[in-house]
Design an enzyme around this catalytic site. Structure first.
Site, PDB file in Angstrom:
ATOM      1  N   GLU A 181       0.851  -1.187  -0.115  1.00  0.00           N
ATOM      2  CA  GLU A 181       0.052   0.041   0.105  1.00  0.00           C
ATOM      3  C   GLU A 181       0.655   1.225   0.052  1.00  0.00           C
ATOM      4  O   GLU A 181       0.667   2.047   0.900  1.00  0.00           O
ATOM      5  CB  GLU A 181      -1.009   0.041   1.255  1.00  0.00           C
ATOM      6  N   GLU A 305      -4.939  -8.682  -0.678  1.00  0.00           N
ATOM      7  CA  GLU A 305      -5.502  -8.344   0.356  1.00  0.00           C
ATOM      8  C   GLU A 305      -6.906  -8.303  -0.210  1.00  0.00           C
ATOM      9  O   GLU A 305      -7.446  -7.436  -1.086  1.00  0.00           O
ATOM     10  CB  GLU A 305      -5.235  -7.315   1.181  1.00  0.00           C
ATOM     11  N   GLN A 354      -7.719 -11.933   6.930  1.00  0.00           N
ATOM     12  CA  GLN A 354      -6.375 -12.540   7.168  1.00  0.00           C
ATOM     13  C   GLN A 354      -6.472 -14.021   7.907  1.00  0.00           C
ATOM     14  O   GLN A 354      -7.642 -14.198   8.334  1.00  0.00           O
ATOM     15  CB  GLN A 354      -5.571 -11.447   8.310  1.00  0.00           C
TER      16      GLN A 354
HETATM   17  O1  AHR Z   1      -5.337  -5.977   6.618  1.00  0.00           O
HETATM   18  C1  AHR Z   1      -5.352  -4.895   7.300  1.00  0.00           C
HETATM   19  C2  AHR Z   1      -4.514  -3.809   6.794  1.00  0.00           C
HETATM   20  O2  AHR Z   1      -5.437  -3.492   5.524  1.00  0.00           O
HETATM   21  C3  AHR Z   1      -3.056  -4.240   6.112  1.00  0.00           C
HETATM   22  O3  AHR Z   1      -2.247  -3.790   7.000  1.00  0.00           O
HETATM   23  C4  AHR Z   1      -3.400  -2.952   4.965  1.00  0.00           C
HETATM   24  O4  AHR Z   1      -2.275  -3.209   4.100  1.00  0.00           O
HETATM   25  C5  AHR Z   1      -4.446  -2.753   4.686  1.00  0.00           C
HETATM   26  O5  AHR Z   1      -4.947  -1.381   4.589  1.00  0.00           O
END
Ligand code: AHR
Length: 501
Positions: A181, A305, A354
């Site tokens: 990011e 993600e 996650q």
């Molecule tokens: O997954 C949580 C957060 O979401 C991560 O650290 C980031 O990359 C995203 O904004």
């Protein structure tokens, strides 16, 4: 109400085997960040916790994840990655410096889980490591040395240090994230600036003879198509194996009030599904930009993600992003994985955010207790698609309507494995109507069908430590053969996985 309102809803699919594409197993990847109880209390637990462990790695979660064959694990972040200095996490644990995890709750990170512990975990899981390295607050030298420490097989001060720390052989890590990011928590860069940084960092993240790196550039935030355009134009296939994309599904459209993970009604349910279907548009449009610069599809779109992001569970640390996981979230997972499978010519890798105790988790733990979420079971039902031949199709589906809005009720993907078995994963998003699906199979020989279904009484149903099997797959016996056609009635709010022999 007209007679038609009561009629059985129907959909039709025409499936063929006319394709050369493979569904990469890496679409089924996972993400483990130093965030909340993802690593500490998730994978890596206190020595005194009464669960089977190797080192401090919890083996009940390892065994559960092995069953669904997770192909890769991304670590150490997320936003954490751009503040992580790998040297703090190697060497004797007692001597490792502590740091503040400024991104996630301001807690003290003791660095007891570092490079060697992560790679021991990957080894136990039988999964490929995907290291996301620091560009935001790190240096080119730091990244370059981490690669050498991991992958060089010759004699150097760093390989001596690796051996002294218990691993004489190189680890041969190949998936290598160059920042995370970078448009936001990873340095607030413009795409032009990041493209330049990427080229510099990627140059010194070397290939060693036993490990060629697959370098993955930090990609766009959802619909930021300009980011993809600039990265493809300025870097392109030369030194980039993959370009990432991040997209989270919110129940509402409001980041400061995302909506609860439990106890929601049909309005939130419908809106969450509608938001999750945006992934189709994102993948299509980012792929079209990539096609302009890379018509041979050498650069992978890596959705590293994705998942449902709700308000945290009441009473938990807001910085820990701990949320429950419902049948609704499983339907989002099934739908999203169908989208990725259907774009497997470009989407070659993805990571759910996650793995444990954070966001749309596969596993939740409470001290020694552990449960498998509805989303876990989707990955279990879909694992048959990993590295299988993609089967293209045409789909006609009715809509699911709520409050004057509509989304397609049914989504699907299909593949043929190396043994010739055909696997079809169908999702019915309609909260109250079952749908009868007729599938015509062109040039596909099959005799019998078996299946599993994941559903529950209510879309908001969850698995709890007291009732861990509320949402779990069951045998599905309502698929039939009619000539060469397959007839299936998919229950409302369900995921059905079929195997044709
Ligand atoms: O997954 C949580 C957060 O979401 C991560 O650290 C980031 O990359 C995203 O904004």
């Amino acid at each position: 109400m007209s007679f038609n309102s009561y009629a059985q809803k129907t959909a039709s699919i025409t499936l063929s085997n006319d394709s050369k594409d493979t569904i990469s197993r890496h679409i089924y990847g996972q993400f483990a960040e130093h965030l909340g109880r993802g690593i500490y209390g998730g994978f890596w637990v206190d020595k005194t916790l009464p669960v089977p462990k190797q080192n401090r790695i919890r083996l009940d979660v390892v065994n559960a994840l092995k069953k669904i064959k997770i192909p890769n694990l991304r670590w150490p972040g997320g936003c954490f990655a751009d503040e992580y200095h790998w040297r703090d996490g190697v060497g004797p644990s007692a001597k490792r410096p502590k740091m503040i995890n400024t991104n996630w709750g301001g807690v003290v990170e003791d660095n007891s889980f570092g490079t060697h512990e992560f790679l021991e975990l990957c080894d136990l899981l039988g999964t490929e490591p995907y290291v996301s390295a620091n560009v935001g607050s790190g240096t080119v030298e730091e990244m370059s040395k981490w690669v050498e420490y991991l992958n060089f097989d010759g004699a150097s001060p760093l390989t001596k240090e690796r051996a002294a720390n218990g691993h004489p052989k190189p680890y041969n890590v190949s998936f290598w994230g160059v920042g995370n990011e970078s448009w936001g928590c990873g340095g607030n860069m413009t795409p032009e600036y990041y493209a330049g940084e990427y080229r510099r960092y990627a140059t010194y993240a070397r290939n060693y003879p036993t490990a060629k790196l697959k370098r993955i550039a930090s990609g766009s935030n959802a619909g930021d198509y300009n980011w993809t355009e600039v990265l493809m134009k300025n870097v392109g296939p030369r030194n980039m194996w993959g370009l990432s994309l991040h997209y989270y599904t919110l129940p509402t459209n409001n980041w400061s009030k995302k909506g609860p993970a439990t106890g929601f009604g049909e309005k939130d349910y419908f809106n969450t599904l509608k938001n999750s279907l945006v992934m189709e548009e994102l993948v299509t449009k980012h792929s079209a930009i990539m096609d302009k610069y890379d018509p041979n599809k050498r650069v992978a779109l890596v959705v590293d993600e994705w998942g449902v992001w709700t308000d945290v569970e009441p009473g938990t640390n807001p910085g820990f992003l701990y949320q429950q996981n419902s049948l609704r979230d499983a339907l989002v997972a099934g739908t999203t994985l169908n989208i990725f499978n259907n774009h497997c010519d470009r989407v070659k890798m993805a990571e759910l955010a996650q793995c444990i105790n954070v966001l749309q988790a596969l596993i939740l733990t409470d001290k020694e207790k552990m449960l498998l979420t509805p989303t876990y079971y989707v990955f279990d039902m879909y694992k048959v698609h990993q590295d299988a031949k993609y089967l293209p199709f045409k789909l006609n589906t009715p809509d699911y309507e709520y409050d004057g809005n509509k989304i397609p009720a049914v989504n699907v993907s299909a593949s043929q494995d190396k043994a010739g078995k055909v696997h079809i994963t169908l999702v019915n998003l309609d909260a109250s109507s079952s749908i009868t699906v007729t599938t015509e199979l062109k040039d596909i020989i099959w005799k019998a069908v078996t299946g599993r279904v994941l559903t529950s009484g209510n879309v908001a149903d969850v698995n709890t430590f007291a009732k861990p099997m509320t949402v779990a797959p069951k045998a599905f016996n309502s698929a039939k053969r009619d000539g060469n056609k397959l007839l299936v009635t998919i229950p409302a709010k369900s995921i059905v996985a079929l195997e044709l022999n």
